[in-house]
Write a protein that holds these residues in place. Structure first.
Motif, PDB file in Angstrom:
ATOM      1  N   ASP A 176       0.832  -1.202   0.000  1.00 23.34           N
ATOM      2  CA  ASP A 176       0.000   0.000   0.000  1.00 23.34           C
ATOM      3  C   ASP A 176       0.871   1.259   0.000  1.00 23.34           C
ATOM      4  O   ASP A 176       2.013   1.226   0.457  1.00 23.34           O
ATOM      5  CB  ASP A 176      -0.869  -0.022   1.268  1.00 23.34           C
ATOM      6  CG  ASP A 176      -2.158   0.765   1.116  1.00 23.34           C
ATOM      7  OD1 ASP A 176      -2.336   1.467   0.099  1.00 23.34           O
ATOM      8  OD2 ASP A 176      -3.004   0.669   2.029  1.00 23.34           O
ATOM      9  N   ASP A 177       0.318   2.346  -0.501  1.00 24.49           N
ATOM     10  CA  ASP A 177       0.967   3.667  -0.431  1.00 24.49           C
ATOM     11  C   ASP A 177       2.381   3.645  -0.980  1.00 24.49           C
ATOM     12  O   ASP A 177       3.275   4.314  -0.441  1.00 24.49           O
ATOM     13  CB  ASP A 177       0.999   4.173   1.024  1.00 24.49           C
ATOM     14  CG  ASP A 177      -0.380   4.227   1.650  1.00 24.49           C
ATOM     15  OD1 ASP A 177      -1.349   4.376   0.901  1.00 24.49           O
ATOM     16  OD2 ASP A 177      -0.475   4.107   2.880  1.00 24.49           O
ATOM     17  N   ASP A 199       0.397   5.434  -4.637  1.00 21.62           N
ATOM     18  CA  ASP A 199      -0.222   6.340  -3.678  1.00 21.62           C
ATOM     19  C   ASP A 199      -0.881   7.537  -4.355  1.00 21.62           C
ATOM     20  O   ASP A 199      -0.408   8.049  -5.368  1.00 21.62           O
ATOM     21  CB  ASP A 199       0.823   6.836  -2.672  1.00 21.62           C
ATOM     22  CG  ASP A 199       0.167   7.551  -1.504  1.00 21.62           C
ATOM     23  OD1 ASP A 199      -0.555   6.877  -0.755  1.00 21.62           O
ATOM     24  OD2 ASP A 199       0.351   8.775  -1.369  1.00 21.62           O
ATOM     25  N   GLU A 234      -4.486   4.755  -6.701  1.00 18.34           N
ATOM     26  CA  GLU A 234      -5.362   5.250  -5.641  1.00 18.34           C
ATOM     27  C   GLU A 234      -5.716   6.711  -5.883  1.00 18.34           C
ATOM     28  O   GLU A 234      -4.894   7.467  -6.393  1.00 18.34           O
ATOM     29  CB  GLU A 234      -4.632   5.226  -4.292  1.00 18.34           C
ATOM     30  CG  GLU A 234      -4.282   3.876  -3.755  1.00 18.34           C
ATOM     31  CD  GLU A 234      -3.760   3.999  -2.320  1.00 18.34           C
ATOM     32  OE1 GLU A 234      -4.257   3.235  -1.493  1.00 18.34           O
ATOM     33  OE2 GLU A 234      -2.891   4.837  -2.040  1.00 18.34           O
TER      34      GLU A 234
HETATM   35 MG    MG Z   1      -3.209   3.448   0.156  1.00 16.38          MG
END
Ligand code: MG
Ligand code: C2E
Ligand code: MG
Ligand code: MG
Length: 289
Positions: A176-177, A199, A234
């Motif tokens: 993630d990110d 991200d 995202e």
């Molecule tokens: Mg994220």
């Protein structure tokens, strides 16, 4: 005089500071009670195939409905929970609720659950995941775990063992990110991630003239493909951002252009096989953001 106003500023600062510290302590106490009082809910944000506009699953995002304060953002309380082992109880709640909710959805849809690296310090995180899968009967391939290296992880060897244990269960792992904080290339090289989530801070502004975000998005997408990972962008809000990530063959999109996170009830009522969402939003970002 300058002296007086200086003291005024100081007094203002200390009051503010004390107020913030008190609020934080209160929030922490409330957080402990909140689990017992069942004040948490999971919202779901559709994850959409960028080529076909078809929903492939959802990310579970925790919401705290505080009896007095109302909505409290996870950006506020997750870091607090990470300071104690509360994050483990919260994390297990999200895992269990997410898996049992997904059992109600069409079988083509996956659920993604955020996992804090602090949970890896738990006695046996892999066993917990295994138990929840068994109890909810969710097929492991329908579960994806999202991991951010947001907290310094001291024992990398142990973390790698946990990743391998999770892979052996058959669940998917997403980083993630990506590109922020500690989610570094070294972590990517060592760990068996199936997916890389670009991200939203890179997506934002990526379509502006001479943007330095754009080449980062492009290079990240290319690198992920070369490493046989799929990608999600995202925070896609505008059509020109959608065009950009499609042109880079980013596989999935999560963002307001398709849907904000919605309640479990709403998600369930809208979910169907071959569920498509028509993107809608501004053509481009407003210049003043
Ligand atoms: Mg994220
Ligand atoms: P995240 O995992 O990176 O989740 C994506 C965040 O981006 C979510 O914020 C989502 O609502 C927001 N978002 C999605 N699309 C857009 C968009 O188009 N524009 C904008 N401006 N925002 C968008 P949210 O729900 O506030 O969650 C914040 C963070 O809190 C999450 O970031 C995640 O790190 C953490 N979090 C949420 N639920 C959990 C949980 O159950 N466990 C753990 N450990 N962390 C969680
Ligand atoms: Mg996430
Ligand atoms: Mg994020």
């Amino acid at each position: 005089s300058a002296k007086n106003s200086g003291r005024g500023v100081f007094r203002f600062f200390t009051t503010d500071y004390l107020k913030a510290a008190t609020e934080r302590r209160e929030l922490e106490e409330d957080l402990h009670l909140a689990i017992e009082r069942d004040e948490f809910q999971l919202y779901y944000q559709p994850v959409v195939d960028a080529r076909t506009d078809t929903v492939v699953g959802a990310e579970a995002l925790i919401r705290w409905i505080h009896p007095v304060k109302g909505f409290v953002s996870p950006a506020q309380f997750i870091p607090l929970a990470e300071e104690s082992n509360l994050i483990c109880r919260l994390g297990e709640f999200a895992l269990r609720r997410g898996c049992s909710d997904a059992m109600q959805w069409p079988k083509s849809l996956r659920v993604a659950i955020n996992v804090s690296p602090v949970q890896f310090a738990e006695e046996d995180f892999v066993k917990i995941v295994q138990r929840v899968l068994r109890e909810t009967r969710l097929p492991p391939e329908r579960l994806e775990l999202e991991i951010t290296e947001s907290v310094f992880v001291s024992d990398d060897e142990k973390v790698q063992q946990i990743f391998q244990g999770l892979k052996n269960l058959g669940v998917r792992l997403a980083l993630d990110d990506f590109g922020t904080g500690y989610s570094s290339l070294g972590y990517l090289r060592r760990s068996p991630f199936d997916k890389l989530k670009i991200d939203q801070s890179f997506i934002r502004g990526a379509t502006e003239f001479a943007s330095r975000n754009r080449p980062i998005v492009e290079a990240t997408a290319t690198m992920a493909q070369a490493l046989s990972m799929v990608t999600t962008a995202e925070g896609v809000e505008t059509f020109d951002q959608l065009d950009l990530v499609r042109a880079q063959r980013v596989n999935y999109v999560q963002g307001y252009i398709y849907s904000k996170p919605i309640s479990a009830e709403e998600f369930l009522s809208r979910a169907s096989d071959n569920w498509q969402i028509v993107p809608s939003g501004p053509a481009r970002q407003r210049a003043d953001r």
